[in-house]
Design a protein around this motif. Structure first.
Motif, PDB file in Angstrom:
ATOM      1  N   PHE A  49       0.716  -1.634   0.136  1.00  7.94           N
ATOM      2  CA  PHE A  49      -0.295   0.674   0.323  1.00  7.94           C
ATOM      3  C   PHE A  49       1.171   1.069  -0.239  1.00  7.94           C
ATOM      4  O   PHE A  49       1.705   1.448   1.157  1.00  7.94           O
ATOM      5  CB  PHE A  49      -1.471   0.109   1.025  1.00  7.94           C
ATOM      6  CG  PHE A  49      -2.401   1.441   1.398  1.00  7.94           C
ATOM      7  CD1 PHE A  49      -2.163   1.288   0.251  1.00  7.94           C
ATOM      8  CD2 PHE A  49      -1.878   1.324   2.196  1.00  7.94           C
ATOM      9  CE1 PHE A  49      -3.452   2.001   0.324  1.00  7.94           C
ATOM     10  CE2 PHE A  49      -3.308   2.571   2.916  1.00  7.94           C
ATOM     11  CZ  PHE A  49      -4.253   2.769   1.527  1.00  7.94           C
ATOM     12  N   THR A  50       1.349   1.514  -1.131  1.00 14.13           N
ATOM     13  CA  THR A  50       2.223   2.602  -1.199  1.00 14.13           C
ATOM     14  C   THR A  50       1.459   4.278  -1.268  1.00 14.13           C
ATOM     15  O   THR A  50       0.769   4.490  -1.966  1.00 14.13           O
ATOM     16  CB  THR A  50       2.973   2.548  -2.392  1.00 14.13           C
ATOM     17  OG1 THR A  50       3.534   1.539  -3.331  1.00 14.13           O
ATOM     18  CG2 THR A  50       3.730   3.602  -2.463  1.00 14.13           C
ATOM     19  N   LEU A  51       1.710   4.938  -0.432  1.00 11.58           N
ATOM     20  CA  LEU A  51       1.473   6.450   0.149  1.00 11.58           C
ATOM     21  C   LEU A  51       2.042   7.748  -0.246  1.00 11.58           C
ATOM     22  O   LEU A  51       3.627   7.695   0.006  1.00 11.58           O
ATOM     23  CB  LEU A  51       1.332   6.511   1.421  1.00 11.58           C
ATOM     24  CG  LEU A  51       0.615   5.765   2.556  1.00 11.58           C
ATOM     25  CD1 LEU A  51       0.354   5.812   3.714  1.00 11.58           C
ATOM     26  CD2 LEU A  51      -0.898   5.634   1.431  1.00 11.58           C
ATOM     27  N   GLU A  52       1.408   8.001  -1.665  1.00 11.07           N
ATOM     28  CA  GLU A  52       1.960   9.372  -2.491  1.00 11.07           C
ATOM     29  C   GLU A  52       1.287  10.072  -2.865  1.00 11.07           C
ATOM     30  O   GLU A  52       1.278  10.815  -3.841  1.00 11.07           O
ATOM     31  CB  GLU A  52       3.052   9.131  -3.867  1.00 11.07           C
ATOM     32  CG  GLU A  52       4.038   7.917  -3.744  1.00 11.07           C
ATOM     33  CD  GLU A  52       4.491   7.256  -4.849  1.00 11.07           C
ATOM     34  OE1 GLU A  52       4.557   8.861  -6.188  1.00 11.07           O
ATOM     35  OE2 GLU A  52       5.924   6.445  -4.485  1.00 11.07           O
ATOM     36  N   ILE A  53       0.440  10.508  -1.782  1.00 10.75           N
ATOM     37  CA  ILE A  53      -0.393  11.626  -1.842  1.00 10.75           C
ATOM     38  C   ILE A  53      -0.405  12.780  -1.393  1.00 10.75           C
ATOM     39  O   ILE A  53       0.658  12.913  -0.392  1.00 10.75           O
ATOM     40  CB  ILE A  53      -1.846  11.116  -0.743  1.00 10.75           C
ATOM     41  CG1 ILE A  53      -1.823   9.518  -0.737  1.00 10.75           C
ATOM     42  CG2 ILE A  53      -2.800  11.735  -1.591  1.00 10.75           C
ATOM     43  CD1 ILE A  53      -3.433   9.328  -0.473  1.00 10.75           C
ATOM     44  N   ASP A  54      -0.555  13.955  -1.830  1.00 11.88           N
ATOM     45  CA  ASP A  54       0.057  15.092  -1.632  1.00 11.88           C
ATOM     46  C   ASP A  54      -0.462  15.748   0.176  1.00 11.88           C
ATOM     47  O   ASP A  54      -1.604  15.084   0.307  1.00 11.88           O
ATOM     48  CB  ASP A  54       0.411  15.908  -2.279  1.00 11.88           C
ATOM     49  CG  ASP A  54      -1.140  16.487  -3.540  1.00 11.88           C
ATOM     50  OD1 ASP A  54      -1.916  16.319  -2.456  1.00 11.88           O
ATOM     51  OD2 ASP A  54      -1.039  17.003  -4.416  1.00 11.88           O
ATOM     52  N   ASN A  55      -0.153  16.584   0.279  1.00  8.55           N
ATOM     53  CA  ASN A  55      -0.897  17.562   2.250  1.00  8.55           C
ATOM     54  C   ASN A  55      -2.328  17.349   1.627  1.00  8.55           C
ATOM     55  O   ASN A  55      -3.192  17.432   2.208  1.00  8.55           O
ATOM     56  CB  ASN A  55      -0.351  18.196   2.103  1.00  8.55           C
ATOM     57  CG  ASN A  55       1.443  18.010   2.815  1.00  8.55           C
ATOM     58  OD1 ASN A  55       0.635  16.561   3.343  1.00  8.55           O
ATOM     59  ND2 ASN A  55       1.722  18.899   3.117  1.00  8.55           N
ATOM     60  N   GLU A  56      -2.496  18.494   0.069  1.00 11.72           N
ATOM     61  CA  GLU A  56      -3.706  19.037  -0.342  1.00 11.72           C
ATOM     62  C   GLU A  56      -5.221  17.390  -0.749  1.00 11.72           C
ATOM     63  O   GLU A  56      -6.412  17.644  -0.552  1.00 11.72           O
ATOM     64  CB  GLU A  56      -3.918  19.056  -1.757  1.00 11.72           C
ATOM     65  CG  GLU A  56      -3.140  20.958  -1.789  1.00 11.72           C
ATOM     66  CD  GLU A  56      -4.080  22.306  -0.890  1.00 11.72           C
ATOM     67  OE1 GLU A  56      -5.851  21.840  -0.549  1.00 11.72           O
ATOM     68  OE2 GLU A  56      -3.896  22.970   0.313  1.00 11.72           O
ATOM     69  N   GLY A  57      -4.044  16.401  -1.305  1.00 10.99           N
ATOM     70  CA  GLY A  57      -4.787  15.218  -1.414  1.00 10.99           C
ATOM     71  C   GLY A  57      -5.396  14.357  -0.192  1.00 10.99           C
ATOM     72  O   GLY A  57      -6.544  14.564   0.044  1.00 10.99           O
ATOM     73  N   ILE A  58      -4.541  14.239   0.640  1.00 16.41           N
ATOM     74  CA  ILE A  58      -5.166  13.609   2.014  1.00 16.41           C
ATOM     75  C   ILE A  58      -5.786  14.772   3.242  1.00 16.41           C
ATOM     76  O   ILE A  58      -6.784  14.526   3.900  1.00 16.41           O
ATOM     77  CB  ILE A  58      -3.486  13.760   2.874  1.00 16.41           C
ATOM     78  CG1 ILE A  58      -2.499  12.355   2.486  1.00 16.41           C
ATOM     79  CG2 ILE A  58      -4.204  13.637   4.692  1.00 16.41           C
ATOM     80  CD1 ILE A  58      -1.640  13.171   3.314  1.00 16.41           C
ATOM     81  N   PHE A 117      -8.774  17.893  12.257  1.00 18.60           N
ATOM     82  CA  PHE A 117      -8.306  19.128  12.903  1.00 18.60           C
ATOM     83  C   PHE A 117      -7.239  18.905  13.287  1.00 18.60           C
ATOM     84  O   PHE A 117      -7.014  20.283  12.440  1.00 18.60           O
ATOM     85  CB  PHE A 117      -9.276  19.025  14.510  1.00 18.60           C
ATOM     86  CG  PHE A 117     -10.485  19.140  14.728  1.00 18.60           C
ATOM     87  CD1 PHE A 117     -11.583  19.186  13.184  1.00 18.60           C
ATOM     88  CD2 PHE A 117     -11.056  19.021  15.391  1.00 18.60           C
ATOM     89  CE1 PHE A 117     -12.515  19.672  13.547  1.00 18.60           C
ATOM     90  CE2 PHE A 117     -13.014  18.961  15.580  1.00 18.60           C
ATOM     91  CZ  PHE A 117     -13.565  19.787  14.960  1.00 18.60           C
ATOM     92  N   ALA A 118      -7.024  17.844  12.804  1.00 20.57           N
ATOM     93  CA  ALA A 118      -5.258  17.409  12.850  1.00 20.57           C
ATOM     94  C   ALA A 118      -4.369  18.053  11.461  1.00 20.57           C
ATOM     95  O   ALA A 118      -3.699  18.828  11.535  1.00 20.57           O
ATOM     96  CB  ALA A 118      -4.166  16.646  13.448  1.00 20.57           C
ATOM     97  N   VAL A 119      -5.301  17.971  10.517  1.00 16.84           N
ATOM     98  CA  VAL A 119      -5.306  17.623   9.279  1.00 16.84           C
ATOM     99  C   VAL A 119      -5.129  19.947   8.849  1.00 16.84           C
ATOM    100  O   VAL A 119      -4.560  20.719   8.395  1.00 16.84           O
ATOM    101  CB  VAL A 119      -5.685  17.478   8.168  1.00 16.84           C
ATOM    102  CG1 VAL A 119      -5.338  18.210   6.570  1.00 16.84           C
ATOM    103  CG2 VAL A 119      -5.131  16.074   8.241  1.00 16.84           C
ATOM    104  N   MET A 120      -6.445  20.385   9.889  1.00 17.82           N
ATOM    105  CA  MET A 120      -6.504  21.831   9.498  1.00 17.82           C
ATOM    106  C   MET A 120      -5.550  22.477   9.859  1.00 17.82           C
ATOM    107  O   MET A 120      -4.821  23.194   9.309  1.00 17.82           O
ATOM    108  CB  MET A 120      -7.308  22.127  10.393  1.00 17.82           C
ATOM    109  CG  MET A 120      -9.366  21.276   9.443  1.00 17.82           C
ATOM    110  SD  MET A 120     -10.471  21.739  10.033  1.00 17.82           S
ATOM    111  CE  MET A 120     -10.689  24.374  10.147  1.00 17.82           C
ATOM    112  N   VAL A 121      -4.652  22.249  11.456  1.00 17.30           N
ATOM    113  CA  VAL A 121      -3.975  22.852  11.825  1.00 17.30           C
ATOM    114  C   VAL A 121      -2.123  22.143  10.953  1.00 17.30           C
ATOM    115  O   VAL A 121      -1.669  23.079  10.588  1.00 17.30           O
ATOM    116  CB  VAL A 121      -3.239  22.449  12.976  1.00 17.30           C
ATOM    117  CG1 VAL A 121      -2.110  22.502  13.619  1.00 17.30           C
ATOM    118  CG2 VAL A 121      -4.862  22.242  14.275  1.00 17.30           C
ATOM    119  N   LEU A 122      -2.308  21.574  10.298  1.00 18.86           N
ATOM    120  CA  LEU A 122      -1.364  21.464   9.040  1.00 18.86           C
ATOM    121  C   LEU A 122      -1.336  22.320   8.692  1.00 18.86           C
ATOM    122  O   LEU A 122       0.007  22.865   7.432  1.00 18.86           O
ATOM    123  CB  LEU A 122      -1.128  19.875   9.128  1.00 18.86           C
ATOM    124  CG  LEU A 122      -0.793  18.902   9.794  1.00 18.86           C
ATOM    125  CD1 LEU A 122      -0.341  17.184   9.297  1.00 18.86           C
ATOM    126  CD2 LEU A 122       1.719  18.878   9.901  1.00 18.86           C
TER     127      LEU A 122
END
Length: 404
Positions: free
Chosen positions: A53-62, A356-361
């Motif tokens: 399961f290879t993760l190459e998702i950018d921050n916007e995608g996450i 919420f953590a993603v919002m802070v990031l």
């Protein structure tokens, strides 16, 4: 991301969903619940182990994936609010939301002041707010098992369904208070501007779209335009439209989705489940992906989470910061000591805390304490998934034996 990797990831997720859907009852009636198994699967299949399961998702995608998941869950939880049951058993959720929740926020900020003395108080308040909402999905054995007294089940379920919506404006306000002030007279003016713009626009969008949807549904029903297949997309469409339109207009899409769910659930009454089943299904599907991504992300970075302050705060967040406020707000409720401990313990942290953590990031400029805040949140969620996942069924079984 390479096309072949996209298909490989899709294959892994689809295969896991297929297998789990066939054996879910075998696991969820035992020690391992859904989110814990999804997290473990992501960790095993991700880059830290088998690397399938290879993760190459950018921050916007996450961010988008997490936001859409929370939107559907917020809308579904709000729409599923049973107002008759809430009124009949209102004392427990009202105590938890109006007394327990603020006490948890204050306690979390004060503990953070001791463990992270270099961080500003506002940022510590953000950490406390991120970790205040509870996630009923992590304690599904509790909120769905008839062995648990009905008032306790409904109280925990309603608390989980409403507290993330309540925390959205709190975290928006706190983020506004630490934002740059060059274009405003001060932080107070910026916070007021955000409250009027984001929260106000979100409320207006929710009310407007909800009433429009209800009117269109009535028109469609009277003219015989509805088809069962497409009816299942009505409420997911409303949830996503509320979020997207509010965000486009500069408002809070989360508040729009949450309030729209409350209004629709109230107006639909007992008929809402005919429309909500698919919405909940989409939320469950997206949640599986979120937990697998979380598990795959966590394993490779575990070495950076070894600071004792992160884990002490995480443990306190799940115990002292949750259980003491619950015990205080339940004084005079007539519940036994064990039931008070039971309610206090089953406040798992999950999806809302992740978003919420993603919002802070994504916040600009970055918080001074962004790294310790995010790492503390990750430790708390990981600990919650494990501890609440393995303790739910045994404690429910104990209650069942005591009531027999």
């Amino acid at each position: 991301m390479d096309t072949s990797l996209i298909y490989q990831n899709l294959t892994i997720i689809a295969a896991f969903l297929l297998v789990y859907s066939l054996i879910a009852g075998r696991f969820e009636s035992k020690l391992v619940n859904g989110p814990l198994l999804f997290l473990l699967a992501g960790a095993l299949l991700g880059p830290g182990a088998l690397n399938l399961f290879t993760l190459e998702i950018d921050n916007e995608g996450i961010k988008l994936l997490a936001e859409l998941t929370l939107v559907i869950v917020l809308f579904s939880d709000a729409a599923n609010t049973d107002w008759q049951v809430l009124r009949a058993n209102r004392r427990l959720p009202i105590r938890l939301l109006l007394i327990g929740l603020p006490l948890t926020l204050v306690g979390g900020a004060l503990l953070g002041r001791w463990l992270f003395p270099d961080l500003p108080l506002l940022e510590l308040a953000i950490l406390a707010t991120i970790l205040t909402p509870t996630d009923a999905a992590l304690g599904q054995a509790v909120v769905s098992n008839p062995a648990v007294p009905a008032p306790i089940r409904e109280g925990l379920n309603q608390e989980s369904g409403l507290n993330d919506g309540i925390c959205v404006p709190v975290i928006l306000l706190l983020l506004a208070l630490i934002a740059p002030t060059e274009q405003h007279q001060g932080t107070g003016a910026l916070a007021l501007s955000l409250m009027l713009e984001e929260i106000g626009i979100g409320l207006i969008v929710a009310v407007g779209l909800s009433h429009l949807t209800l009117w269109l549904l009535k028109l469609s029903y009277l003219n015989g335009w509805q088809l069962p297949l497409w009816r299942q997309l009505t409420l997911p469409g409303l949830a996503l439209l509320s979020f997207a339109l509010a965000q486009t207009l500069g408002g809070s899409g989360f508040i729009a989705a949450f309030v729209a769910g409350l209004l629709i659930g109230y107006r639909f009454g007992e008929h809402k489940h005919e429309y909500l089943d698919s919405c909940e299904g989409y939320g469950d599907l997206l949640s599986v992906v979120i937990w697998m991504v979380f598990g795959a992300t966590m394993l490779p970075i575990m070495g950076s989470l070894l600071e004792w302050q992160y884990w002490l705060y995480a443990l306190a967040s799940l115990t002292l910061l949750r259980m003491l406020p619950v015990w205080l707000c339940l004084l005079g409720s007539g519940l036994t000591l064990e039931l008070k401990l039971f309610v206090g313990w089953f406040g798992p942290r999950g999806l809302a805390s992740i978003v919420f953590a993603v919002m802070v990031l994504q916040n600009k400029p970055a918080l001074l304490g962004q790294e310790p805040i995010i790492k503390t949140v990750l430790c708390t969620i990981l600990l919650s998934v494990i501890l609440h996942g393995i303790s739910a069924n045994p404690w429910v079984n104990r209650l069942k034996r005591c009531r027999a």
